[in-house]
Design a protein around this motif. Structure first.
Motif, short mmCIF file in Angstrom:
data_model
loop_
_atom_site.label_atom_id
_atom_site.label_comp_id
_atom_site.label_asym_id
_atom_site.label_seq_id
_atom_site.Cartn_x
_atom_site.Cartn_y
_atom_site.Cartn_z
N TYR A 53 129.89 68.16 109.71
CA TYR A 53 130.30 66.75 109.68
C TYR A 53 131.62 66.55 110.43
O TYR A 53 131.75 65.64 111.27
CB TYR A 53 130.43 66.31 108.22
N GLU A 54 132.59 67.42 110.16
CA GLU A 54 133.88 67.25 110.83
C GLU A 54 133.78 67.60 112.32
O GLU A 54 134.46 67.00 113.15
CB GLU A 54 134.93 68.11 110.13
N GLN A 55 132.92 68.57 112.66
CA GLN A 55 132.73 68.89 114.08
C GLN A 55 132.14 67.70 114.84
O GLN A 55 132.62 67.35 115.93
CB GLN A 55 131.81 70.10 114.22
N PHE A 56 131.12 67.07 114.28
CA PHE A 56 130.50 65.92 114.94
C PHE A 56 131.46 64.75 115.04
O PHE A 56 131.49 64.03 116.06
CB PHE A 56 129.23 65.50 114.21
N LEU A 57 132.27 64.51 114.01
CA LEU A 57 133.23 63.41 114.06
C LEU A 57 134.26 63.64 115.17
O LEU A 57 134.61 62.71 115.90
CB LEU A 57 133.94 63.28 112.71
N VAL A 58 134.73 64.86 115.30
CA VAL A 58 135.69 65.17 116.35
C VAL A 58 135.06 64.97 117.73
O VAL A 58 135.66 64.39 118.64
CB VAL A 58 136.22 66.61 116.19
N ASN A 59 133.82 65.43 117.88
CA ASN A 59 133.15 65.30 119.18
C ASN A 59 132.96 63.84 119.56
O ASN A 59 133.16 63.45 120.72
CB ASN A 59 131.80 66.01 119.14
N MET A 60 132.56 63.01 118.59
CA MET A 60 132.32 61.60 118.89
C MET A 60 133.63 60.85 119.12
O MET A 60 133.67 59.87 119.86
CB MET A 60 131.52 60.95 117.76
N THR A 61 134.70 61.29 118.48
CA THR A 61 135.99 60.61 118.65
C THR A 61 136.64 61.00 119.97
O THR A 61 137.11 60.15 120.74
CB THR A 61 136.93 60.96 117.48
N VAL A 62 136.66 62.29 120.28
CA VAL A 62 137.28 62.78 121.51
C VAL A 62 136.37 62.58 122.71
O VAL A 62 136.82 62.49 123.86
CB VAL A 62 137.65 64.27 121.36
N GLN A 63 135.04 62.50 122.45
CA GLN A 63 134.03 62.31 123.50
C GLN A 63 134.04 63.46 124.51
O GLN A 63 133.95 63.27 125.71
CB GLN A 63 134.23 60.97 124.22
N GLN A 64 134.17 64.67 123.98
CA GLN A 64 134.13 65.86 124.83
C GLN A 64 133.19 66.91 124.24
O GLN A 64 133.50 68.09 124.20
CB GLN A 64 135.54 66.45 124.99
N ALA A 65 132.04 66.46 123.77
CA ALA A 65 131.09 67.37 123.15
C ALA A 65 130.40 68.23 124.21
O ALA A 65 130.13 67.77 125.32
CB ALA A 65 130.05 66.58 122.36
#
Length: 620
Positions: free
Chosen positions: A467-479
């Protein structure tokens, strides 16, 4: 003393009735579509703007109304379907609600155009908030057109309670699909903001289902047909392998009317007992025909609930019919599912007759003879050959060379010794670093800590990490994304395609790469690094199931919902065996999170037990 009780004015009474009849734009769509069907229309058009908030228009080629009927239809408790009270228990139309059009006219701008076939001119009426603005004669085609504009314009509080356009649009599609599926012989078209969403020509029942839900619906359907004295069942159920997490494609129709029934749904699920995965929901499109006097459809304001006279019999018949269809089309497992195909009779032996076996009897055999072996006994020829071949087995090893490099009789074997270097850690540190995590019942991970031990729920812990990994990816937009050698082509219904299109940017931020999104399919060429190719459809189905009630309006809430849904789908499940390294990584990943105490769904991820607590247990 003045009287306390007073009669309400008509416009106030109509607004109060509208609170029960018109809850959202989809309620207006339902009323107008059903009226068009009852008018014997063969071509019905639904036109929507701004999810029904700006315009809901239904145009049909039904029988229309004359001047008097056109004016009376907006009066309360005016109907063409009821004459006596007994008619309420033998309805063959879409039902009766006397305040429907009056309630709609009380909270919107309504423009109605209608003309009967035998009349030369039609009637056009304009009403704004229960007030007749104009009534004119006009040149019109046969049928009726209702245009409802600016819904709840005079009740701002009710308008503020409406959801986003996406949610309201989905409710409208639900109502449209229910009417369209119930009447495959009518031509339906649906336009939203100038774009054609559905074009459904008159077809068979199976083809109407395929046209509504698109994709590979045709190969999912198994026909169901049963006729008894109390009920006639026809329709289709879905194959178990196509079951989804959501309950979107589940429809009951009684006498061409959509209903909801948890009791009948349980009968369907009982028929699928043993062939569905946990939590999976099969699709079904079942049409029940019963005598009108054996049901009561007026027990709920929306008329989606029906009371049957003999529910137990309907339950048993429905369950048996579906179970029979699943077995008839080899969908349900048969008793001999472990049958060995090698035991089947070859086709070349089909017409051959079996040969009579010959029996050889030794008449001189005496079981009480002193001889251990009866010399007169004649053994089968095959047995004789076998004994001759193995009698002198020692001769097989004559002349075998002893090509060995070491002495097998007591000789010593020498091995290359390894030089033992000094350890980087002392013995105490090595003991502490080995086996720091243990798995119990493939559900919990136990790890020692300084004060005692910690017990981690592996599924909830992994949910928190993802959950925290996906939130960071969507916020930073660098997945990060892994490209697929062969793109995935996934099929969805029209409503699901609309949802995926709206969530597309958020899914791209998690690592998905979309090549194409249109029609009834989605082409995916890249997926997140922690998602396997086989899990893509599972993740998207779970996401669509979680968003059945609508997509949050704010971007943060939308990202939060997507992250929770994907974490639920991809987290390691209870019952999965983990290696020691995987256990350590999961524990370390959990305590590296910002909030390791609870899962994304606010459930505890771990508990601690102190050594003192353990000592107390042994002290008892």
């Amino acid at each position: 003393m003045s009287s306390i009780i007073q009669l309400l004015p008509d416009h106030v009474a109509n607004q109060i009735a509208a609170g029960e009849v018109v809850q959202r734009p989809a309620s207006v769509v339902k009323e107008l579509l059903e009226n068009a069907v009852d008018a014997n229309a063969t071509d019905i058009k639904l036109i929507i703007k701004d999810a029904g908030k700006a315009l809901v228009q239904v145009i049909d080629n039904g029988k229309g109304m004359n001047v008097t009927d056109a004016r009376l239809c907006f009066e309360r408790h005016a109907t063409s379907k009821i004459r006596l009270a007994e008619d309420l228990f033998s309805l063959s139309t879409k039902g009766f609600r006397g305040e429907a059009l009056a309630s709609i006219a009380a909270i919107a701008h309504v423009e109605m155009k209608t003309k009967q076939d035998q009349d030369e001119l039609g009637t056009q009426i304009v009403i704004e908030g229960s007030k007749f603005v104009s009534q004119e004669v006009a040149v019109l085609p046969r049928g009726t057109s209702f245009a409802v504009k600016n819904l709840f314009f005079n009740i701002p509080a009710r308008r503020n309670f409406l959801k986003s356009d996406t949610v309201e649009y989905r409710h409208i599609i639900d109502e449209f699909q229910r009417v369209a599926l119930a009447h495959p012989n009518i031509y339906f078209t649906f336009y939203h903001n100038g774009s054609e969403m559905f074009n459904l020509p008159p077809t068979s029942l199976r083809q109407r289902i395929v046209n509504v839900f698109a994709g590979k619906t045709n190969e999912k359907l198994v026909p169901v047909q049963e006729e008894t004295d109390i009920i006639i069942i026809q329709g289709f159920v879905g194959k178990p392998e196509f079951a989804k997490k959501s309950r979107g494609e589940q429809f009951f129709f009684v006498n061409d009317r959509f209903i909801k029934s948890g009791y009948l749904h349980h009968a369907v699920m009982a028929a699928y007992d043993g062939v569905l995965k946990d939590g999976a929901q099969p699709s079904y499109f079942l049409y029940l025909t019963v005598p009108p006097n054996t049901i009561d459809i007026n027990i709920h304001p929306t008329k989606t609930e029906i009371k049957f006279d003999d529910e137990h019999a309907l339950y048993a018949i429905l369950r048996a019919s579906i179970k029979h269809s699943l077995g008839q089309f080899n969908v349900a497992p048969v008793l001999d599912f472990d049958r060995d195909a090698n035991l089947d009779t070859p086709y070349s032996y089909k017409d051959m007759k079996g040969a009579t076996p010959t029996i050889q009897v030794d008449r001189s055999f005496n079981p009480f003879s002193d001889d251990k072996v009866n010399k007169h006994y004649a053994a089968p020829s095959s047995y004789s050959r076998k004994t001759e071949a193995t009698a002198n087995w020692e001769s097989l090893y004559v002349g075998l060379k002893q090509d060995t490099d070491f002495d097998t009789e007591g000789g010593e074997m020498s091995f290359e010794s390894e030089t033992v270097t000094a350890s980087l850690f002392n013995d105490e540190e090595v003991e502490q670093s080995v086996n720091i995590a243990y798995q119990i019942h493939k559900k919990y991970i136990v790890s020692p800590i300084k004060s005692g031990m910690v017990i981690v729920d592996q599924q909830r812990a992994h949910q928190r990490v993802l959950y925290e990994q996906f939130l960071v990816n969507m916020t930073v937009q660098q997945a990060s994304s892994q490209q697929l050698l062969f793109p995935l082509d996934l099929y969805f219904s029209t409503v699901e395609i609309e949802l995926i299109a709206e969530l597309k940017q958020s899914l791209i931020n998690t690592g998905f790469v979309f090549e194409d999104t249109h029609g009834d399919h989605v082409v995916i060429s890249g997926i997140p690094v922690n998602v396997t190719e086989s899990e893509v459809s599972i993740v998207l189905e779970q996401l669509l199931s979680d968003l059945q009630d609508g997509i949050p309006s704010s971007s943060f809430s939308q990202n939060d919902t997507i992250a929770k849904s994907m974490a639920r789908s991809l987290a390691v499940k209870t019952g999965t065996a983990l290696s020691v390294k995987e256990q350590e990584n999961l524990v370390n990943g959990l305590f590296a999170c910002k909030d390791p105490n609870v899962s994304p769904f606010q459930k505890p991820t771990f508990i601690t037990m102190r050594v003192e607590d353990i000592d107390k247990k042994f002290a008892l």
